[in-house]
Design a protein around this motif. Sequence first.
Motif, PDB file in Angstrom:
ATOM      1  N   ALA A  94       0.829  -1.201   0.000  1.00 53.30           N
ATOM      2  CA  ALA A  94       0.000   0.000   0.000  1.00 53.30           C
ATOM      3  C   ALA A  94       0.866   1.254   0.000  1.00 53.30           C
ATOM      4  CB  ALA A  94      -0.939  -0.013   1.210  1.00 53.30           C
ATOM      5  N   ALA A  95       1.932   1.238   0.829  1.00 53.69           N
ATOM      6  CA  ALA A  95       2.824   2.397   0.890  1.00 53.69           C
ATOM      7  C   ALA A  95       3.469   2.653  -0.464  1.00 53.69           C
ATOM      8  CB  ALA A  95       3.889   2.171   1.957  1.00 53.69           C
ATOM      9  N   TYR A 154       2.279   1.831  -3.363  1.00 49.36           N
ATOM     10  CA  TYR A 154       1.267   2.349  -4.283  1.00 49.36           C
ATOM     11  C   TYR A 154       1.119   3.857  -4.123  1.00 49.36           C
ATOM     12  CZ  TYR A 154      -3.056   2.740  -6.908  1.00 49.36           C
ATOM     13  OH  TYR A 154      -3.992   3.093  -7.835  1.00 49.36           O
ATOM     14  N   LEU A 155       1.003   4.291  -2.859  1.00 47.91           N
ATOM     15  CA  LEU A 155       0.853   5.721  -2.595  1.00 47.91           C
ATOM     16  C   LEU A 155       2.075   6.493  -3.081  1.00 47.91           C
ATOM     17  CD1 LEU A 155      -0.669   5.596   0.993  1.00 47.91           C
ATOM     18  CD2 LEU A 155      -1.811   6.281  -1.109  1.00 47.91           C
ATOM     19  N   LEU A 156       3.265   5.958  -2.756  1.00 51.39           N
ATOM     20  CA  LEU A 156       4.502   6.641  -3.134  1.00 51.39           C
ATOM     21  C   LEU A 156       4.604   6.811  -4.641  1.00 51.39           C
ATOM     22  CD1 LEU A 156       7.439   7.622  -2.515  1.00 51.39           C
ATOM     23  CD2 LEU A 156       8.141   5.264  -2.770  1.00 51.39           C
ATOM     24  N   TYR A 196       1.024   8.593  -6.361  1.00 49.65           N
ATOM     25  CA  TYR A 196       0.696   9.971  -6.009  1.00 49.65           C
ATOM     26  C   TYR A 196       1.903  10.877  -5.947  1.00 49.65           C
ATOM     27  CZ  TYR A 196      -3.940   8.187  -5.269  1.00 49.65           C
ATOM     28  OH  TYR A 196      -5.157   7.592  -5.481  1.00 49.65           O
TER      29      TYR A 196
END
Lengths: 497, 160
Positions: free
Chosen positions: B134-135, B137-139, B142
């Motif tokens: 998840a981290a 993906y965000l990094l 976004y």
Amino acid sequence: MSSFSLLLEGFAVALRPLNLAFALGGVGVGTVVGMLPGIGPINAIAILLPVIFAVGLPAESALILLAGIYYGSQYGNSISTILLNVPGTTSSVVTAIDGYPLTQQGKAGPALATAAIASFVGGTLSIFGLVLLAPLLASWALRFGPAEYVALMALAFAALSSFSGGSFPKALVATGVGLLLASVGLDPNSSVARFTFGELRLLDGLDFVVVTIGLFAISEVFLLLERTGAGEAAATRVGRVGLTMKELAFSGWSMLRGSVIGFLMGVLPGAGGTVSTFVAYGAEQRISDREGTFGKGDLRGVAAPEAANNAAATGALIPLLTLGVPGSATTAVLLGALMGLNVTPGPLLLERNPEVFWGLVASMYIGNLFLLALNLPLVRVFVRVLSVPRWILVPGIAALGCVAVYAVNGSVFDLFLMVGFGVAGYGFRKVGIPLAPVILGLVLGPLMEKNLRRALALGGGDWSVLVSSPLAVGIWGVTLAVLALPLVGAMRARRQG
Amino acid sequence: MQGPFPFHGSHPVNRVAGAGLLVLAAVAAWLARGYTVNFIADPVGPRAFPWVAAGLIAVGATFMLLRPEERAGPSLPSGRLRPFLLALVALGLYPVLLPLLGFITTTAGVMWVLARLFGGRAVPSAAASLGLAAAMYLLFVYLLSVPLPLGRLFLAGGGG
């Protein structure tokens, strides 16, 4: 010299508090981004460029930020190369040869520190070179035609035996495999599709990131799996963090030699950073490897290429700024950035916008300085990465590698290729075939082929065109000397013994 | 390790690898024989480099077949086959499942398999894998503007 006073003015601009903050921020962000496997300086700059334009910074500040990011991401690459054996760019591959064994011997700290200092030395010396020699070198670079490039590539390949890890036949195999991989795709000279087996997605050839992540990172996953299963510790030991003065002095000359080689090669468009690291390592190994420690964890094997690639980065600015010709993909992005900032590089840059040129030079120096100041104390933090237990670290690296590969083309086909290369890399490493020559073949092969065919086309099929200019003959001479050096040394040893 | 003539000194792994590489070189050279063009301005032609490459591999492989190892020889796989195969299958299924299940699910899944293979316990591995995926993906999506797939399965259902 008025150049010098302009340089001082450049420093005055670069040392404004806001610009200093940008330099620091750029280096910091660049380092973090560069640590991600597969993300090199060009990705970092390309990603952050729209942000820089959107904010609307003045040209000097934007360039300072970019310079910081560039150097930072180069060092970040070195970090992931040395600690994890995952080179993110072509110019880091050679650092892995001695860097990773050093980590495995518990000397990750000294290796990282050496890399940081060597990068600083390379950057600093090359800036002196830039200031003093820019116009001279620019005209020298213009004399490099296809024939001269062929000679230069031959020189780089002559350094090959330095990467053999003890077995020259296996190095030959590795280079051949690299050359084969490089031929995959549409041949630019004749539009013949080579080794594509009808697969459209292979027409562009194999991407460097896909091959590297597969060969290095995925194979490392398999190797570590095997070692952990065999009862090895659950995390690589951190070992010593500090660098002793003795070690620093030991690699001092390597840094100097690497800087010179890197700078000179960086000036040449297209050759640049990667070739310089291979040549610098090869030269260093020939000059200073007495006990055969290169390839097994010798700090000089880290110092030379690291100094070289930073020096080459500065050298690559010479054709860009003086001729408006980008020498590498990264400088091409910088060119785009400069033009976006209404600065047109070229011979007139020094006349129209001297403050931009010297501001850039000064900011590069500041960037180098910050790199050292920021990263040396942080070596102990970076090394902590090693103490993350493998059941978290390895899947994390594998996942990051997958993202890096996917990010290249958005294609899952590349991911399949990556896994295939991972198996191949694992096989190679078990058999003892070195991986660096594969990258050498992959990167240098196309350059050599393109220039060879171009040279012959220009010469009308006459092979003597390759030795037609004094410059080319000179480089071939150096190549022969490099090849002959170990033989001479062996003969001398036999006579004495 | 004495082998049959003429493979006296060579390490058995080198023999196998050398033989395989010779086959590779032969196949590559044979495939490249058709890479020709008809213009005179290109005397080298598109098949030259592949042939040089195949030649290098052949020479190196022949030495590997015949010569005793100079320094450290190859090392045989010391572990069991099962972890390797499991890791290989997991990594191989990753590209297959990625467009279907999306980045976070597929990556977390493969990471969990690898974590377990490295000795992680089931629940902590699952937590770490999901968290890291998840981290990431965000990094990447976004912060770094790198598009990552959400997964057809989830999108078809009306939202990811």
